[in-house]
Design a protein around this motif. Structure first.
Motif, short mmCIF file in Angstrom:
data_model
loop_
_atom_site.label_atom_id
_atom_site.label_comp_id
_atom_site.label_asym_id
_atom_site.label_seq_id
_atom_site.Cartn_x
_atom_site.Cartn_y
_atom_site.Cartn_z
N GLN B 283 38.85 -3.60 -62.71
CA GLN B 283 39.23 -4.94 -62.23
C GLN B 283 38.79 -6.03 -63.20
OE1 GLN B 283 37.47 -6.77 -58.60
NE2 GLN B 283 39.58 -6.88 -57.89
N LYS B 284 37.64 -5.81 -63.80
CA LYS B 284 37.14 -6.80 -64.75
C LYS B 284 38.10 -6.94 -65.93
CE LYS B 284 33.09 -8.76 -66.68
NZ LYS B 284 31.78 -8.69 -67.23
N VAL B 285 38.65 -5.81 -66.38
CA VAL B 285 39.58 -5.81 -67.50
C VAL B 285 40.94 -6.36 -67.07
CG1 VAL B 285 40.81 -4.33 -69.15
CG2 VAL B 285 38.40 -3.89 -68.63
N GLU B 286 41.43 -5.88 -65.95
CA GLU B 286 42.79 -6.25 -65.52
C GLU B 286 42.88 -7.63 -64.88
OE1 GLU B 286 44.11 -3.06 -63.05
OE2 GLU B 286 44.35 -1.68 -64.75
N GLY B 287 41.77 -8.10 -64.37
CA GLY B 287 41.77 -9.41 -63.71
C GLY B 287 41.86 -9.28 -62.20
N ILE B 288 41.38 -10.32 -61.50
CA ILE B 288 41.34 -10.29 -60.04
C ILE B 288 42.61 -10.89 -59.46
CG2 ILE B 288 38.83 -10.24 -59.78
CD1 ILE B 288 38.87 -13.29 -59.54
N LYS B 289 42.94 -10.45 -58.24
CA LYS B 289 44.18 -10.91 -57.59
C LYS B 289 43.89 -12.04 -56.58
CE LYS B 289 47.23 -7.79 -59.19
NZ LYS B 289 46.42 -6.71 -59.69
N LYS B 290 42.61 -12.19 -56.24
CA LYS B 290 42.24 -13.29 -55.34
C LYS B 290 40.84 -13.73 -55.74
CE LYS B 290 40.27 -10.26 -51.75
NZ LYS B 290 40.20 -9.91 -50.34
N LYS B 291 40.53 -14.99 -55.45
CA LYS B 291 39.17 -15.43 -55.73
C LYS B 291 38.68 -16.37 -54.64
CE LYS B 291 39.77 -19.55 -58.62
NZ LYS B 291 39.32 -20.25 -59.81
N ARG B 292 37.36 -16.34 -54.45
CA ARG B 292 36.75 -17.19 -53.41
C ARG B 292 36.55 -18.59 -53.98
NH1 ARG B 292 31.18 -18.31 -51.54
NH2 ARG B 292 30.51 -17.26 -53.44
N GLY B 331 35.26 -31.71 -42.76
CA GLY B 331 35.58 -30.29 -42.74
C GLY B 331 35.34 -29.65 -44.11
N ILE B 332 34.71 -28.47 -44.11
CA ILE B 332 34.53 -27.71 -45.36
C ILE B 332 34.90 -26.26 -45.08
CG2 ILE B 332 32.73 -29.19 -46.34
CD1 ILE B 332 30.67 -27.00 -45.46
N ALA B 333 35.23 -25.54 -46.14
CA ALA B 333 35.64 -24.14 -45.94
C ALA B 333 35.41 -23.30 -47.17
CB ALA B 333 37.13 -24.09 -45.58
N MET B 334 35.37 -21.99 -46.94
CA MET B 334 35.51 -21.02 -48.01
C MET B 334 36.86 -20.37 -47.80
SD MET B 334 32.01 -18.95 -48.38
CE MET B 334 30.47 -19.85 -48.56
N ALA B 335 37.53 -20.08 -48.92
CA ALA B 335 38.86 -19.50 -48.81
C ALA B 335 39.09 -18.56 -49.99
CB ALA B 335 39.90 -20.62 -48.83
N TYR B 336 40.07 -17.70 -49.84
CA TYR B 336 40.52 -16.87 -50.96
C TYR B 336 41.93 -17.31 -51.34
CZ TYR B 336 36.55 -13.72 -50.93
OH TYR B 336 35.29 -13.21 -51.05
N ILE B 337 42.13 -17.54 -52.64
CA ILE B 337 43.46 -17.91 -53.12
C ILE B 337 43.81 -17.07 -54.36
CG2 ILE B 337 43.35 -20.29 -52.24
CD1 ILE B 337 42.84 -21.14 -55.22
N HIS B 338 45.09 -17.08 -54.71
CA HIS B 338 45.50 -16.46 -55.98
C HIS B 338 44.81 -17.21 -57.11
CE1 HIS B 338 48.45 -13.96 -54.13
NE2 HIS B 338 49.09 -14.98 -53.59
N PRO B 339 44.21 -16.51 -58.06
CA PRO B 339 43.45 -17.21 -59.11
C PRO B 339 44.30 -18.14 -59.96
CG PRO B 339 43.24 -14.80 -59.31
CD PRO B 339 44.18 -15.06 -58.20
N GLU B 340 45.58 -17.85 -60.12
CA GLU B 340 46.41 -18.69 -61.01
C GLU B 340 46.85 -19.97 -60.32
OE1 GLU B 340 48.58 -15.63 -59.97
OE2 GLU B 340 46.62 -14.82 -60.49
N SER B 341 46.72 -20.04 -59.01
CA SER B 341 47.37 -21.13 -58.30
C SER B 341 46.58 -22.43 -58.30
CB SER B 341 47.68 -20.70 -56.86
OG SER B 341 46.53 -20.20 -56.26
#
Lengths: 136, 377
Positions: B283-292, B331-341
């Protein structure tokens, strides 16, 4: 002032089982949430209400109150058209905790069907009903 | 754990003073005075939490270090005696089975404190993977009491009830300290973002909780001049969220890797072998599909778990933790999004019920670290 356990249940109002009170004001009614409801929710930090001119329907959600932890629907005690919205509680939601029966009112509506009041509790009924509610 | 609800050492205190809820099989206080005053007591002064629901295991034996290097992602060989490290246990796919703090007491005696909801799962996983190591794993969760004392006044308060110099125990260090006349193990760690300690008393079963009660009462008495508040799970959650710390089950799970959660510092690829290494390396090489990410609301509204996040009409992620921040009053939050977005601008939309409201991506912690938290000036 009538108090059941820790919750105030003032006379002169009618009540729904969705924790709302209704106060007759001529042909209109003022509505809000009960002392029991605000105590259960604790620190209310957000209130979402419909706009003037919108209609609400008995037993259906018309808005939202949020505490730090939880989201709760506001459920209409009667059907009608909204004549006034308490914009002050939107800026200061803590008014619902501090003064649920006065400054913490939510809407004034023109009821569309007076018959619906039969589905609500009068004061003695509301006092009895509050006795059966859990304090947790 | 049976079908009945488990209790912690201070159960009687909680029932008397707090509002109880059920959490991870335990009867726990959600608040005493309320989430906001308890939260602010910790940010501004001091609060005390009974966190006896957490899992606690002792891992010993001649190959304890090798075993822990194999089963956890952080480097246990760099963990000095009387030090602690944040770490994860991952599955073979690199998904997080749990996150926890591992400390080493005397050399070779390791102590793991993990999530209440994962008590059983962790113990089974540790035991299952220990067969080829000379190691002993003992679940002491119900025989060690655990409190957290957190806030800028924590050190000053505890110093009043010990003759030992607490200043010697720095952040992420630990030691045996006599507190209120009791032998305790204290660790300068916590889950609030503030300075503070986690306090453990060995040989204290829930059924004979006198030592725990004695320590609890002594701390409350010592903290009185600083207006110490007992704090429930409600404030524990808002405090950790403001600090940008993950909650297992919300922000971390078996389908999320430490790289996606942006806690990659707990993964040490230099280690020869550990469960999940291959998948994580890939995953480190290929890249992540979501990030916090962290989100702060620009419009009114409180983001909650599962709320959808979009940008230009396209769904890009979802909220995993969200609340009203008692300190920031928004309001505050943690979320996962596509890293490129989120490359060009930081504004997103959160769908709260039927409305799309604006939020901006924010770094952790949510508060100003010069004014709040353990790094405050």
């Amino acid at each position: 002032m009538v108090k059941v356990k820790d919750a105030e249940v003032p006379e002169g109002l009618i009540y729904s089982k969705d924790f709302e009170w209704v106060k007759a004001e001529g042909a209109k009614v003022r509505i809000g949430i009960t002392d029991y409801a605000q105590k259960q929710l604790r620190e209310i930090v957000y209130v979402e209400l419909p706009a003037e001119g919108d209609t609400i329907t008995q037993n259906e959600p018309y808005g939202t109150v949020e505490s730090v932890k939880a989201v709760s629907d506001l459920v209409a005690p009667l059907s009608g058209t909204i004549e006034q919205v308490n914009t002050e509680v939107q800026d200061k939601p803590e008014l619902l905790n501090e003064d649920p029966y006065n400054k913490g009112w939510l809407l004034v509506i023109a009821p569309s069907n007076m018959e619906e009041q039969k589905n609500l509790m009068d004061h003695p009924q509301a006092v009895e009903w509050h006795k059966g509610l859990s304090e947790d | 754990m049976g079908n009945h609800k488990n209790r912690t050492h201070l159960h009687a205190f909680h029932v008397k003073n707090g509002k109880m809820i059920s959490f991870a099989g335990f009867e726990m206080p959600i608040w005493y005075k309320g989430i906001i005053p308890e939260h602010l007591a910790v940010r501004n002064s001091i609060g005390i939490f009974d966190v006896g629901h957490m899992g606690r295991a002792v891992i010993t034996g001649p190959e304890a270090e090798e075993f822990l290097n194999f089963v956890t992602t952080n480097n246990v060989s760099t963990l000095e005696p009387f030090s602690a490290q944040y770490s994860t246990i991952c599955n073979k796919r690199g998904g997080i089975k749990d996150d926890f703090v591992l400390s080493q007491q005397e050399r070779g005696n390791f102590f793991m404190v993990y999530n209440a909801a994962n008590r059983k799962k962790n113990y089974q996983w540790l035991t299952k993977n220990a067969t080829r190591f000379k190691v002993e794993i003992e679940d002491l969760s119900d025989n060690i009491s655990m409190f957290a004392v957190q806030g800028p006044r924590a050190q000053e308060t505890l110093q009043k009830i010990t003759t030992e110099d607490l200043g010697k125990i720095e952040r992420f260090k630990c030691g045996w300290i006599k507190l209120a006349g009791l032998k305790t193990f204290i660790s300068r760690t916590g889950y609030t973002g503030e300075d503070g300690y986690e306090i453990f008393i060995w040989d204290t079963p829930v059924s004979a909780s006198e030592k725990a009660e004695k320590a609890w009462n002594a701390i409350i008495k010592a903290g009185k001049e600083f207006h110490i508040e007992p704090c429930g799970l409600g404030a524990r959650d808002t405090l950790r969220l403001e600090a940008g710390m993950c909650l297992y089950g919300n922000d971390l799970d078996e389908n999320t890797t430490p790289l996606e959660a942006r806690i990659g510092f707990v993964v040490k690829f230099q280690k020869e072998e550990f469960i999940g290494k291959e998948a994580l390396q890939k995953q480190k090489v290929e890249g992540i599909k979501k990030k916090r990410i962290g989100l702060k609301m620009l419009d009114t509204g409180i983001p909650r778990p599962k709320h959808e996040i979009s940008k230009k009409g396209e769904k890009i992620g979802y909220v995993t933790s969200g609340t009203f921040s008692p300190l920031l009053r928004q309001g505050i939050a943690m979320a996962y999004i596509h890293p490129e977005s989120a490359v060009t601008d930081n504004t997103l939309l959160v769908k709260i019920r039927d409305k799309h409201v604006r939020a901006e991506i924010t770094r952790f912690p949510f508060y100003d670290p010069d004014r709040y938290g353990y790094k405050r000036k």
